[in-house]
Design a protein around this motif. Sequence first.
Motif, short mmCIF file in Angstrom:
data_model
loop_
_atom_site.label_atom_id
_atom_site.label_comp_id
_atom_site.label_asym_id
_atom_site.label_seq_id
_atom_site.Cartn_x
_atom_site.Cartn_y
_atom_site.Cartn_z
N THR A 1 -4.26 -1.84 7.98
CA THR A 1 -4.15 -1.60 7.19
C THR A 1 -3.67 -1.88 5.72
O THR A 1 -2.63 -3.05 6.09
CB THR A 1 -3.80 0.27 6.73
OG1 THR A 1 -3.73 0.78 5.54
CG2 THR A 1 -2.05 0.48 6.26
N PRO A 2 -4.85 -2.26 4.83
CA PRO A 2 -4.46 -2.83 3.36
C PRO A 2 -2.95 -2.41 3.15
O PRO A 2 -3.20 -1.39 3.38
CB PRO A 2 -5.78 -3.21 2.65
CG PRO A 2 -6.46 -1.86 3.32
CD PRO A 2 -5.49 -1.62 4.68
N GLU A 3 -2.32 -2.61 1.40
CA GLU A 3 -1.71 -2.02 0.42
C GLU A 3 -1.76 -0.86 0.69
O GLU A 3 -2.86 -0.36 0.27
CB GLU A 3 -1.12 -2.81 -0.26
CG GLU A 3 -2.09 -2.95 -1.04
CD GLU A 3 -1.39 -4.14 -2.25
OE1 GLU A 3 -2.24 -4.85 -2.27
OE2 GLU A 3 -0.54 -4.23 -2.83
N GLY A 4 -0.40 0.32 -0.54
CA GLY A 4 -1.39 1.42 -0.86
C GLY A 4 -1.31 2.46 -0.03
O GLY A 4 -1.43 3.39 -0.40
N VAL A 5 -0.73 2.55 0.99
CA VAL A 5 0.13 3.35 1.83
C VAL A 5 0.57 4.97 1.17
O VAL A 5 1.44 4.16 0.47
CB VAL A 5 0.76 3.18 3.16
CG1 VAL A 5 -0.57 2.22 4.12
CG2 VAL A 5 2.03 3.03 2.78
N HIS B 1 0.73 -5.51 2.72
CA HIS B 1 0.95 -4.20 3.10
C HIS B 1 2.46 -4.97 4.56
O HIS B 1 3.21 -3.17 3.93
CB HIS B 1 -0.06 -3.71 4.07
CG HIS B 1 0.73 -2.33 5.02
ND1 HIS B 1 1.13 -1.06 4.41
CD2 HIS B 1 0.69 -2.57 6.76
CE1 HIS B 1 1.35 -0.80 5.68
NE2 HIS B 1 1.49 -0.89 6.70
N GLU C 1 -7.94 5.83 -6.35
CA GLU C 1 -8.14 5.25 -5.45
C GLU C 1 -6.49 5.08 -5.57
O GLU C 1 -5.59 4.96 -6.22
CB GLU C 1 -8.42 3.94 -5.85
CG GLU C 1 -9.11 3.08 -4.74
CD GLU C 1 -9.78 1.71 -5.38
OE1 GLU C 1 -10.45 1.85 -5.38
OE2 GLU C 1 -9.23 0.67 -5.46
N LYS C 2 -5.95 5.00 -4.11
CA LYS C 2 -5.03 4.43 -3.12
C LYS C 2 -4.70 3.20 -2.85
O LYS C 2 -3.31 1.87 -2.27
CB LYS C 2 -4.16 5.18 -1.97
CG LYS C 2 -4.45 7.07 -3.24
CD LYS C 2 -3.35 7.26 -3.88
CE LYS C 2 -3.15 8.40 -4.74
NZ LYS C 2 -2.03 8.69 -5.73
N GLN C 3 -6.12 2.62 -1.80
CA GLN C 3 -5.77 2.18 -1.30
C GLN C 3 -6.60 0.84 -1.69
O GLN C 3 -7.86 1.68 -1.87
CB GLN C 3 -6.05 2.12 0.51
CG GLN C 3 -4.50 2.33 0.84
CD GLN C 3 -4.52 2.40 2.63
OE1 GLN C 3 -4.98 3.00 3.46
NE2 GLN C 3 -3.67 1.42 2.96
N ARG C 4 -6.87 -0.09 -1.85
CA ARG C 4 -8.10 -1.04 -1.58
C ARG C 4 -7.66 -2.61 -1.52
O ARG C 4 -6.75 -3.46 -1.61
CB ARG C 4 -8.95 -1.87 -3.43
CG ARG C 4 -9.50 -2.59 -3.83
CD ARG C 4 -9.66 -2.76 -5.03
NE ARG C 4 -10.76 -1.54 -5.16
CZ ARG C 4 -12.41 -1.36 -4.57
NH1 ARG C 4 -13.00 -2.41 -3.99
NH2 ARG C 4 -12.44 -0.37 -5.02
N THR D 1 -11.28 0.43 0.88
CA THR D 1 -10.28 0.91 0.14
C THR D 1 -10.60 2.80 0.35
O THR D 1 -11.38 3.21 1.67
CB THR D 1 -11.70 1.84 -1.44
OG1 THR D 1 -13.26 1.79 -0.68
CG2 THR D 1 -12.03 -0.27 -1.59
N GLU E 1 -3.58 5.83 6.75
CA GLU E 1 -3.64 3.95 6.90
C GLU E 1 -5.51 3.91 6.83
O GLU E 1 -5.45 4.28 8.10
CB GLU E 1 -2.64 3.21 7.69
CG GLU E 1 -1.80 3.89 7.60
CD GLU E 1 -0.46 2.36 8.44
OE1 GLU E 1 -0.96 2.45 9.63
OE2 GLU E 1 0.45 2.66 8.63
#
Length: 234
Positions: free
Chosen positions: A203-207, A40, A167-170, A160, A82
């Motif tokens: 937050t992990p990646e994928g925002v 992220h 699914e956007k964030q994992r 997630t 996020e």
Amino acid sequence: MSITDFVFAPQVQPSVAVRGSRQRYAVQRIFCVGRNYAAHAREMGGNPDREPPFYFTKPANALLPSGSVMAYPPGTQNLHYEMELVVAIGAPVFRVTPQAAGAAVWGYAAGLDMTRRDLQAEAKAAGRPWDTAKGFENSAVITELVPLAETGELKAGAITLAVNGSEKQRGDLSDMIWSVPEIIANLSQFYHLQPGDLIYTGTPEGVGAVKPGDRLSGRIEGLGELSLEIGAAD
Ligand code: MN
């Protein structure tokens, strides 16, 4: 003191429900960790190295329970989710070591650090504060708290988020650049942490952006599930 000692009636104390209990956790402060997952940090144009954590805050009255409809907030065209692990402090700590910091954790929740990304980008570019980007009404979505006694220490497990079932964030809690005890230890160099303090741990990646009508569903392994619907513009 009584209510007549105030020029306006005091607001109701912000609080969070506790799973399996009638009692609630009264919230005083909400701290949030900036970049705490390497992927992220990279997607935000930052350095994923282990530079010291940095923080921003949200007012306690920004809390919004999971399961709510969040009106699309004013002043943004780019509202982001996020998904984050939230830690609730249960004991006073000041200048604590990482080894001793774990004992200050009372429990955990899943949360969404809702962000006006366009205003954050403007603030970053101008070297200005992030308050309007981060500290706005209903921006701190949170599930019920679960006492540490029920979950055990959460060091690893999938985190997630899906939007409309996609699914956007994992990520995994073990991917945090700074662990929960390390965050508490570091934050306690700057504040006398107290029961009533929540920490959103990054937050992990994928925002990404959401729009009215979107349904968000998040999950943290070993903890629970979160949901939010984005409503019409406020
Ligand atoms: Mn965040």
